[in-house]
Enzyme design. Structure first.
Site, PDB file in Angstrom:
ATOM      1  N   LYS A 106      48.063  33.203  37.866  1.00  0.00           N
ATOM      2  CA  LYS A 106      47.773  34.632  37.727  1.00  0.00           C
ATOM      3  C   LYS A 106      47.490  35.260  39.077  1.00  0.00           C
ATOM      4  O   LYS A 106      47.009  34.611  40.006  1.00  0.00           O
ATOM      5  CB  LYS A 106      46.572  34.852  36.792  1.00  0.00           C
ATOM      6  CG  LYS A 106      46.840  34.438  35.366  1.00  0.00           C
ATOM      7  CD  LYS A 106      47.970  35.251  34.768  1.00  0.00           C
ATOM      8  CE  LYS A 106      48.249  34.885  33.340  1.00  0.00           C
ATOM      9  NZ  LYS A 106      49.331  35.635  32.752  1.00  0.00           N
ATOM     10  N   MET A 129      47.580  40.749  32.927  1.00  0.00           N
ATOM     11  CA  MET A 129      46.285  41.086  33.477  1.00  0.00           C
ATOM     12  C   MET A 129      45.213  40.320  32.710  1.00  0.00           C
ATOM     13  O   MET A 129      44.810  40.741  31.629  1.00  0.00           O
ATOM     14  CB  MET A 129      46.045  42.592  33.376  1.00  0.00           C
ATOM     15  CG  MET A 129      44.647  42.983  33.773  1.00  0.00           C
ATOM     16  SD  MET A 129      44.307  44.739  33.708  1.00  0.00           S
ATOM     17  CE  MET A 129      44.262  45.040  31.970  1.00  0.00           C
ATOM     18  N   PRO A 130      44.742  39.218  33.232  1.00  0.00           N
ATOM     19  CA  PRO A 130      43.679  38.468  32.552  1.00  0.00           C
ATOM     20  C   PRO A 130      42.348  39.220  32.601  1.00  0.00           C
ATOM     21  O   PRO A 130      42.018  39.882  33.578  1.00  0.00           O
ATOM     22  CB  PRO A 130      43.570  37.176  33.349  1.00  0.00           C
ATOM     23  CG  PRO A 130      44.789  37.096  34.181  1.00  0.00           C
ATOM     24  CD  PRO A 130      45.257  38.495  34.387  1.00  0.00           C
ATOM     25  N   TYR A 131      41.622  39.094  31.514  1.00  0.00           N
ATOM     26  CA  TYR A 131      40.270  39.631  31.417  1.00  0.00           C
ATOM     27  C   TYR A 131      39.395  38.510  30.879  1.00  0.00           C
ATOM     28  O   TYR A 131      39.648  37.992  29.787  1.00  0.00           O
ATOM     29  CB  TYR A 131      40.241  40.830  30.470  1.00  0.00           C
ATOM     30  CG  TYR A 131      38.845  41.268  30.087  1.00  0.00           C
ATOM     31  CD1 TYR A 131      38.112  42.107  30.913  1.00  0.00           C
ATOM     32  CD2 TYR A 131      38.262  40.832  28.897  1.00  0.00           C
ATOM     33  CE1 TYR A 131      36.825  42.501  30.564  1.00  0.00           C
ATOM     34  CE2 TYR A 131      36.991  41.228  28.547  1.00  0.00           C
ATOM     35  CZ  TYR A 131      36.274  42.057  29.378  1.00  0.00           C
ATOM     36  OH  TYR A 131      35.002  42.436  29.028  1.00  0.00           O
ATOM     37  N   HIS A 147      40.445  40.288  35.999  1.00  0.00           N
ATOM     38  CA  HIS A 147      39.147  40.953  35.827  1.00  0.00           C
ATOM     39  C   HIS A 147      38.146  39.980  35.219  1.00  0.00           C
ATOM     40  O   HIS A 147      38.442  39.351  34.205  1.00  0.00           O
ATOM     41  CB  HIS A 147      39.298  42.169  34.918  1.00  0.00           C
ATOM     42  CG  HIS A 147      40.248  43.180  35.468  1.00  0.00           C
ATOM     43  ND1 HIS A 147      39.827  44.282  36.153  1.00  0.00           N
ATOM     44  CD2 HIS A 147      41.601  43.226  35.464  1.00  0.00           C
ATOM     45  CE1 HIS A 147      40.874  44.981  36.543  1.00  0.00           C
ATOM     46  NE2 HIS A 147      41.976  44.360  36.134  1.00  0.00           N
TER      47      HIS A 147
END
Length: 67
Positions: free
Chosen positions: A35, A1-3, A41
């Site tokens: 991704k 989950m990239p932020y 996010h």
């Protein structure tokens, strides 16, 4: 989950520009890192100019004062 957290000075970034940043950065993560955009996010923080500094000085936001 990239932020991803994007910080910009509060110099009138429009809602449209923020939308384009979110879409563009998400697409870069899809293209480069494969991704899932559903779990990516992006947060944009607008920082008051008086809280921003560089080169040992407070950012003023005007070219005249930056010199």
């Amino acid at each position: 989950m990239p932020y991803i957290n994007i910080k910009v000075t509060d110099e009138g970034v429009t809602k449209t520009q923020k939308k384009e940043l979110i879409e563009g950065v998400t697409q870069v993560l899809v293209n480069v890192l494969d991704k899932d955009p559903q779990t990516t996010h992006i947060v944009i923080d607008e920082v008051p100019k008086e809280n921003w500094g560089y080169n040992g000085k407070q950012y003023t936001g005007t070219k005249k004062q930056q010199s």
